[in-house]
Design an enzyme around this catalytic site. Structure first.
Site, PDB file in Angstrom:
ATOM      1  N   ARG A 131       0.811  -1.232   0.000  1.00 31.54           N
ATOM      2  CA  ARG A 131       0.000   0.000   0.000  1.00 31.54           C
ATOM      3  C   ARG A 131       0.839   1.274   0.000  1.00 31.54           C
ATOM      4  O   ARG A 131       0.309   2.374  -0.174  1.00 31.54           O
ATOM      5  CB  ARG A 131      -0.979  -0.022   1.176  1.00 31.54           C
ATOM      6  CG  ARG A 131      -2.188  -0.927   0.869  1.00 31.54           C
ATOM      7  CD  ARG A 131      -2.920  -1.316   2.111  1.00 31.54           C
ATOM      8  NE  ARG A 131      -3.419  -0.156   2.839  1.00 31.54           N
ATOM      9  CZ  ARG A 131      -3.761  -0.178   4.126  1.00 31.54           C
ATOM     10  NH1 ARG A 131      -3.641  -1.309   4.813  1.00 31.54           N
ATOM     11  NH2 ARG A 131      -4.200   0.903   4.716  1.00 31.54           N
ATOM     12  N   ARG A 139      27.589  26.929   2.549  1.00 31.84           N
ATOM     13  CA  ARG A 139      27.686  25.550   2.048  1.00 31.84           C
ATOM     14  C   ARG A 139      28.711  24.754   2.848  1.00 31.84           C
ATOM     15  O   ARG A 139      29.433  25.302   3.679  1.00 31.84           O
ATOM     16  CB  ARG A 139      28.035  25.596   0.557  1.00 31.84           C
ATOM     17  CG  ARG A 139      26.891  26.155  -0.288  1.00 31.84           C
ATOM     18  CD  ARG A 139      27.326  26.456  -1.693  1.00 31.84           C
ATOM     19  NE  ARG A 139      27.995  25.328  -2.306  1.00 31.84           N
ATOM     20  CZ  ARG A 139      28.788  25.411  -3.388  1.00 31.84           C
ATOM     21  NH1 ARG A 139      29.006  26.595  -3.949  1.00 31.84           N
ATOM     22  NH2 ARG A 139      29.347  24.345  -3.883  1.00 31.84           N
ATOM     23  N   TYR A 155      37.857  28.888  -9.592  1.00 26.83           N
ATOM     24  CA  TYR A 155      37.837  27.774 -10.536  1.00 26.83           C
ATOM     25  C   TYR A 155      38.323  28.232 -11.901  1.00 26.83           C
ATOM     26  O   TYR A 155      37.803  29.192 -12.465  1.00 26.83           O
ATOM     27  CB  TYR A 155      36.397  27.247 -10.629  1.00 26.83           C
ATOM     28  CG  TYR A 155      36.225  25.971 -11.419  1.00 26.83           C
ATOM     29  CD1 TYR A 155      37.059  24.871 -11.215  1.00 26.83           C
ATOM     30  CD2 TYR A 155      35.211  25.870 -12.357  1.00 26.83           C
ATOM     31  CE1 TYR A 155      36.877  23.713 -11.937  1.00 26.83           C
ATOM     32  CE2 TYR A 155      35.021  24.707 -13.087  1.00 26.83           C
ATOM     33  CZ  TYR A 155      35.858  23.628 -12.879  1.00 26.83           C
ATOM     34  OH  TYR A 155      35.688  22.480 -13.594  1.00 26.83           O
ATOM     35  N   SER A 182       6.893  -5.300  15.310  1.00 25.18           N
ATOM     36  CA  SER A 182       6.608  -5.070  13.903  1.00 25.18           C
ATOM     37  C   SER A 182       7.562  -3.971  13.437  1.00 25.18           C
ATOM     38  O   SER A 182       7.721  -2.962  14.113  1.00 25.18           O
ATOM     39  CB  SER A 182       5.167  -4.595  13.706  1.00 25.18           C
ATOM     40  OG  SER A 182       4.280  -5.588  14.172  1.00 25.18           O
TER      41      SER A 182
HETATM   42  C1  UD1 Z   1      -0.330  -6.754  12.052  1.00 23.24           C
HETATM   43  C2  UD1 Z   1      -1.116  -7.655  12.994  1.00 23.24           C
HETATM   44  C3  UD1 Z   1      -2.269  -6.846  13.578  1.00 23.24           C
HETATM   45  C4  UD1 Z   1      -1.727  -5.624  14.289  1.00 23.24           C
HETATM   46  C5  UD1 Z   1      -0.810  -4.811  13.377  1.00 23.24           C
HETATM   47  C6  UD1 Z   1      -0.100  -3.767  14.196  1.00 23.24           C
HETATM   48  C7  UD1 Z   1      -0.925  -9.908  12.137  1.00 23.24           C
HETATM   49  C8  UD1 Z   1      -1.577 -10.994  11.370  1.00 23.24           C
HETATM   50  N1  UD1 Z   1      -1.603  -8.793  12.279  1.00 23.24           N
HETATM   51  O1  UD1 Z   1      -1.213  -6.388  11.014  1.00 23.24           O
HETATM   52  O2  UD1 Z   1      -3.017  -7.644  14.499  1.00 23.24           O
HETATM   53  O3  UD1 Z   1      -2.815  -4.822  14.757  1.00 23.24           O
HETATM   54  O4  UD1 Z   1       0.188  -5.638  12.764  1.00 23.24           O
HETATM   55  O5  UD1 Z   1       0.608  -2.861  13.377  1.00 23.24           O
HETATM   56  O6  UD1 Z   1       0.174 -10.106  12.634  1.00 23.24           O
HETATM   57  N2  UD1 Z   1       5.860  -9.070   7.913  1.00 23.24           N
HETATM   58  C9  UD1 Z   1       6.881  -9.954   7.612  1.00 23.24           C
HETATM   59  N3  UD1 Z   1       6.594 -11.056   6.870  1.00 23.24           N
HETATM   60  C10 UD1 Z   1       5.345 -11.335   6.418  1.00 23.24           C
HETATM   61  C11 UD1 Z   1       4.307 -10.427   6.749  1.00 23.24           C
HETATM   62  C12 UD1 Z   1       4.590  -9.309   7.494  1.00 23.24           C
HETATM   63  O7  UD1 Z   1       8.024  -9.746   8.007  1.00 23.24           O
HETATM   64  O8  UD1 Z   1       5.177 -12.364   5.770  1.00 23.24           O
HETATM   65  C13 UD1 Z   1       6.183  -7.850   8.688  1.00 23.24           C
HETATM   66  C14 UD1 Z   1       5.872  -6.583   7.932  1.00 23.24           C
HETATM   67  O9  UD1 Z   1       6.999  -6.150   7.201  1.00 23.24           O
HETATM   68  C15 UD1 Z   1       5.497  -5.589   9.028  1.00 23.24           C
HETATM   69  C16 UD1 Z   1       4.989  -6.496  10.159  1.00 23.24           C
HETATM   70  O10 UD1 Z   1       5.409  -7.804   9.859  1.00 23.24           O
HETATM   71  O11 UD1 Z   1       6.597  -4.856   9.468  1.00 23.24           O
HETATM   72  C17 UD1 Z   1       3.474  -6.446  10.255  1.00 23.24           C
HETATM   73  O12 UD1 Z   1       2.934  -6.893   9.015  1.00 23.24           O
HETATM   74  P1  UD1 Z   1       1.722  -6.152   8.283  1.00 23.24           P
HETATM   75  O13 UD1 Z   1       1.462  -6.850   7.026  1.00 23.24           O
HETATM   76  O14 UD1 Z   1       1.956  -4.714   8.241  1.00 23.24           O
HETATM   77  O15 UD1 Z   1       0.559  -6.518   9.305  1.00 23.24           O
HETATM   78  P2  UD1 Z   1      -0.755  -5.696   9.627  1.00 23.24           P
HETATM   79  O16 UD1 Z   1      -1.780  -6.031   8.627  1.00 23.24           O
HETATM   80  O17 UD1 Z   1      -0.442  -4.284   9.846  1.00 23.24           O
END
Ligand code: UD1
Ligand code: CA
Length: 463
Positions: A22, A337, A391, A107
């Site tokens: 997104r 600069r 220069y 995350s």
């Molecule tokens: C996730 C949570 C949600 C929470 C939210 C908080 C899950 C299923 N959902 O949702 O409950 O409210 O975070 O911000 O966990 N990522 C990986 N590998 C993958 C998928 C994701 O490393 O296969 C990483 C992403 O890069 C990201 C994080 O995990 O940094 C969260 O993933 P994202 O897809 O953003 O989850 P949300 O839908 O936001």
């Protein structure tokens, strides 16, 4: 390779492999910057500040870019080849956590989390099986909804895409921050099924399964902003505002006047001394330090620069990699600069550009000049329109101007050239040879005045 932490400190695991579709970007989502740093840098910094020495980061998209951006940091990179969900992402570190007791799972897209909150999460998990961070939000959007068994104890987490209307009405959300026991979480992850709207292996489902047998504490974050997950550019702007706002609040607490805190850009990396005043529409970024009792006027743009005490930066001045001493007056409309070093009580006026040059104490360069690759002694006066012609089309050359020298207006100093102490140049001179101390150099065509020239031209026209 084992990353066990034998000291008993928790090991941080940051999930950052997601596509971030997104964002509609070629760049990996967590490399986008908020408040002057990549999103991921904020998350890692908070994890480290909460006591995690070991840091594992699960990556999958733009791995090379990420490794380059964090080359100076002690990070164990773990590749998740296919992004099958957050549960699958965490499962990738199974062989790498050694005998760590607890994992602090973060995350990678939650940059506003505070170290204090992570510390509370860690100490809460110590008294139970695990803990998750929650937040109350009036508009929880796409975040996972937290269902509790009793107050503060997790039953399960429902992803927005899978939630019933009733569950969607829940205002307590999952912040995406967890403390989990390393010895047990991986068995729950191994049992995950992708039987949900997104067809992913949800970490949140593993917590739901664990919560049937174990006590998982819900720890509320101190302020809802900490749970802000960056999924699109609107979230990015929100996170940027939150983190900038925190830095600005802290500066005001330290005694800095910021007249309109919503109309300045001040990255949290910037330090400002007490009793300094920052006017609206000022941009201060990077490794910038401003002393005490300074005034920075509207439209100033300052990056990686240091400004001494009691200096004034006039409107619309641009400073980039410059060092300015105490009591200086810069601008309005000055441009300093990289490599500019300015002494005490210097006055640099409008439309003066300075690059790779040292100006001693008390130098005055008031108007319309270019000073590049130059060394200018204390007390020298640089007349309006002076240019160091540094220069020659191939190489840059140096101009040296002695102490108290007086450079007349519109002097062209053709470098390499040296002007001695107390020397003077006539206005409009082109100086190609060195000038000894105390001498006057005039290098221009002598003026010719033709008396009655206008009258004679008129007569000629009438013939
Ligand atoms: C996730 C949570 C949600 C929470 C939210 C908080 C899950 C299923 N959902 O949702 O409950 O409210 O975070 O911000 O966990 N990522 C990986 N590998 C993958 C998928 C994701 O490393 O296969 C990483 C992403 O890069 C990201 C994080 O995990 O940094 C969260 O993933 P994202 O897809 O953003 O989850 P949300 O839908 O936001
Ligand atoms: Ca997210």
């Amino acid at each position: 390779m084992s990353t066990s932490d034998r000291s008993g400190n928790p090991v941080a695991v940051v999930l950052a492999a997601g596509k971030g579709t997104r964002m509609r970007s070629r760049r990996p989502k967590v490399l986008h910057e908020v408040a002057g740093k990549p999103i991921l840098a904020w998350v890692i910094e908070a994890a480290r500040a909460s006591g995690c020495e070991q840091c594992l980061v699960v990556v999958g998209h733009g791995t090379g870019d990420l490794k380059r951006a964090f080359a100076d940091e002690d990070i164990v990179w773990v590749e998740q080849r296919e992004q099958l969900g957050t549960g699958h992402a965490l499962a990738q570190v199974r062989e790498l956590v050694g005998d760590a007791h607890h994992l602090l799972v973060l995350s990678g897209d939650v940059p506003a989390v505070r170290a204090k909150t992570l510390e509370r999460l860690l100490s809460s998990a110590a008294t139970g099986w695990g803990a998750i961070a929650t937040a109350r939000m009036e508009r929880p959007g796409s975040l996972g909804r937290v269902v509790m068994k009793a107050d503060g104890v997790l039953e399960r987490i429902v992803e927005a895409a899978d939630a019933t209307e009733q569950e969607m009405a829940i205002r307590t959300v999952n912040a995406g921050l967890y403390v989990l026991p390393a010895a047990e979480i991986f068995d729950y992850l191994a049992a995950l099924q992708p039987d949900n709207a997104k067809g992913e292996l949800y970490l949140t489902d593993a917590l739901g399964a664990a919560a049937r047998e174990r006590e998982i504490k819900c720890v509320a974050v101190s302020e809802a902003d900490e749970a802000l997950g960056v999924n699109d550019r609107a979230d990015l702007a929100r996170a940027h505002r939150v983190l900038m706002g925190r830095g600005i609040e802290a500066l005001m607490e330290q005694g800095v006047t910021i007249y309109d805190s919503r109309r300045v850009v001040i990255e949290p990396s910037v330090r400002i001394g007490p009793d300094s005043e920052i006017h609206p529409e000022v941009t201060l970024t990077g490794d910038t330090q401003i002393g005490r009792e300074c005034v920075v006027h509207s439209g100033a743009w300052i990056r990686h620069s240091s400004i001494g005490d009691g200096s004034t930066i006039g409107p619309h001045s641009v400073l980039d990699g410059a060092v300015v001493g105490d009591g200086a007056t810069i601008g309005p409309f000055a441009r300093l600069r990289p490599g500019t070093e300015i002494g005490r009580a210097v006055r640099v006026g409008n439309f003066v550009e300075i690059k790779n040059a040292r100006l001693g104490d008390g130098v005055k360069a008031g108007h319309l000049s270019y000073l590049g690759d130059a060394e200018i002694g204390d007390g020298a006066n640089i007349g309006a329109g002076t240019v160091t012609c540094n220069y020659d089309g191939r190489k840059k050359h140096k101009t040296t101007i002695g102490k108290r020298a007086f450079i007349g207006s519109d002097t062209m100093l053709v470098a390499p050239v040296e002007v001695g102490d107390d020397a003077v140049t006539g206005a409009g001179s082109v100086i190609t040879n060195d000038i000894p101390g105390g001498a006057l150099a005039v290098g221009r065509v002598r003026q010719r005045t033709i008396e009655d020239w206008v009258k004679r031209r008129k007569r000629k026209d009438e013939e």
